[in-house]
Design a protein around this motif. Structure first.
Motif, short mmCIF file in Angstrom:
data_model
loop_
_atom_site.label_atom_id
_atom_site.label_comp_id
_atom_site.label_asym_id
_atom_site.label_seq_id
_atom_site.Cartn_x
_atom_site.Cartn_y
_atom_site.Cartn_z
N GLY A 105 28.12 51.04 47.48
CA GLY A 105 28.91 51.90 48.38
C GLY A 105 29.25 51.19 49.68
O GLY A 105 29.38 51.81 50.72
N ARG A 106 29.40 49.85 49.62
CA ARG A 106 29.72 49.07 50.81
C ARG A 106 30.97 48.21 50.55
O ARG A 106 30.93 46.99 50.65
N GLU A 107 32.06 48.94 50.26
CA GLU A 107 33.30 48.21 49.99
C GLU A 107 33.96 47.66 51.25
O GLU A 107 35.00 47.04 51.18
N ASP A 108 33.31 47.91 52.40
CA ASP A 108 33.79 47.29 53.64
C ASP A 108 33.32 45.84 53.78
O ASP A 108 33.82 45.10 54.63
N VAL A 109 32.36 45.42 52.97
CA VAL A 109 31.81 44.06 53.09
C VAL A 109 32.71 43.08 52.33
O VAL A 109 32.98 43.28 51.14
N PRO A 110 33.18 42.02 53.00
CA PRO A 110 34.11 41.10 52.34
C PRO A 110 33.43 40.17 51.33
O PRO A 110 32.25 39.85 51.45
N VAL A 111 34.24 39.76 50.34
CA VAL A 111 33.80 38.77 49.34
C VAL A 111 34.79 37.62 49.39
O VAL A 111 36.00 37.84 49.36
N ALA A 112 34.27 36.40 49.50
CA ALA A 112 35.15 35.22 49.48
C ALA A 112 34.78 34.36 48.28
O ALA A 112 33.60 34.04 48.09
N GLN A 113 35.79 34.04 47.50
CA GLN A 113 35.52 33.27 46.28
C GLN A 113 35.31 31.79 46.59
O GLN A 113 36.02 31.20 47.40
N GLY A 114 34.35 31.20 45.90
CA GLY A 114 34.00 29.80 46.15
C GLY A 114 34.52 28.85 45.10
O GLY A 114 35.39 29.17 44.30
N CYS A 115 33.94 27.65 45.12
CA CYS A 115 34.38 26.56 44.25
C CYS A 115 34.14 26.90 42.78
O CYS A 115 33.17 27.58 42.45
N THR A 116 35.01 26.37 41.94
CA THR A 116 34.84 26.60 40.50
C THR A 116 34.18 25.41 39.83
O THR A 116 33.79 25.49 38.66
#
Ligand code: 4UO
Length: 321
Positions: free
Chosen positions: A58-69
């Motif tokens: 329930g914390r959709e305010d927290v950002p996610v940044a995608q990293g290296c593949t």
């Protein structure tokens, strides 16, 4: 006391999910973002799962940044750990696609932005291979100075690895990156499998989670069967190792551990590729070695294992409104 700002670099992963849920029930810390990496799953699935977990929490305010593949040497991970976590990384529970997307910033860019915005305030808990963090260190010489602390889940100190006798999975995922991070001069706590193999959630604990009304406990119960089956089979034990929650606990309360200080280098090729070699002998070597004139890190050598299992159970079993 001010909460420590945390970024969790993660490859969820069942024990990552446990650690992330635990973090959101930890009043000592404030999670300012998740960054993703390959390891237990490929990076795109790690991003998908990180976004899904934030919906569960329930914390959709927290950002996610995608990293290296891929690793720094542009090598994809040889063996994604689907045999530990299931094809979807979450015990083959097939989570529905997340409603949100990751940021336009990469993990490296997000890490640099947060560390520069809050110098000396942000701790990074690294639960997967160290590629994103090594990229940030390489991009900005001030990163190692301005990050408050990096807590690394990885390595096997004076014990065998878990991928092969030499190496632990996260370090083997990108040995060059691990060597850059360990010798960067940042304040680093390292929690290896010599520690996490002492911290166990038993079959009885799992049963207790299943009987609870807490949303977090129920969720962990649902996703964890695959992880338990793997441990029953691979280690002949009635429980699972709490790798990622133990690293999270080190960020929350380092007094649950004792640490020894010294230089850690990583073997980057050969049959012992991924091996972490820690010099804390105190010997004045007669010749110049690859460990000379490098910054030290703090390697966990003892742990209050029961306290950490109790901490995880308590934080999963409590519904925080
Ligand atoms: O590739 C892997 N092989 C394993 O046997 C294994 N056991 C646990 N793990 C995951 O790797 C980290 C600890 O080495 C944790 O994130 C485990 O989930 C493993 N990864």
């Amino acid at each position: 006391m001010a909460k420590t700002k945390l970024i969790i670099d993660t490859d969820p992963g069942i024990d990552d999910a446990m650690a992330i849920l635990m973090a959101f029930h930890s009043p000592e810390v404030e999670i300012i973002g998740l960054t993703t990496i390959f390891g237990n799953v490929p990076t795109s699935l790690a991003t998908h799962n990180a976004l899904h977990l934030l919906e569960v929490i329930g914390r959709e305010d927290v950002p996610v940044a995608q990293g290296c593949t891929m690793s720094l040497k542009n090598v994809p991970k040889v063996r994604i750990a689907d045999f530990v976590h299931g094809k979807d990384g979450l015990g083959n529970t097939n989570p529905s696609p997340p409603k949100r997307k990751a940021l336009d910033l990469s993990a490296k860019e997000f890490l640099l932005k947060m560390i520069n915005t809050f110098p000396g305030e942000v701790t990074v808990v690294a639960l997967g291979p160290l590629t994103n963090i090594a990229m940030a260190i390489r991009a900005d010489p001030m990163f190692a100075k301005n990050v408050k602390q990096i807590v690394v889940l990885g390595g096997a100190f004076f014990v065998n690895g878990n991928v092969n006798p030499a190496s632990e999975a996260n370090i083997l995922g990108d040995p060059e990156a691990a060597d850059i991070v360990f010798t960067s001069g940042a304040d680093i706590l390292v929690v290896g499998i010599n520690i996490t193999h002492q911290v166990v959630m038993t079959d009885d604990h799992l049963k207790q989670l299943g009987q609870s009304e807490s949303a977090f406990a129920k969720y962990v119960y649902e996703i964890s069967h695959f992880y338990f089956d793997y441990h029953h089979e691979a280690y002949d034990m009635k429980g699972v190792y709490l790798h990622d929650p133990t690293a999270l606990a080190a960020a929350v309360d380092p007094l649950l551990f004792t640490f020894a200080e010294g230089v850690v280098r990583v073997q980057v090729d050969g049959i012992s590729k991924g091996m972490t070699i820690f010099n804390n002998t105190g010997k004045r070597w007669g010749e110049v070695t690859e460990w000379c004139n490098k910054p030290s890190v703090k390697v966990a050598v003892t742990v209050d294992a029961n306290q950490i299992t109790d901490m995880l159970m308590e934080r999963l079993l409590t519904d925080v409104k």
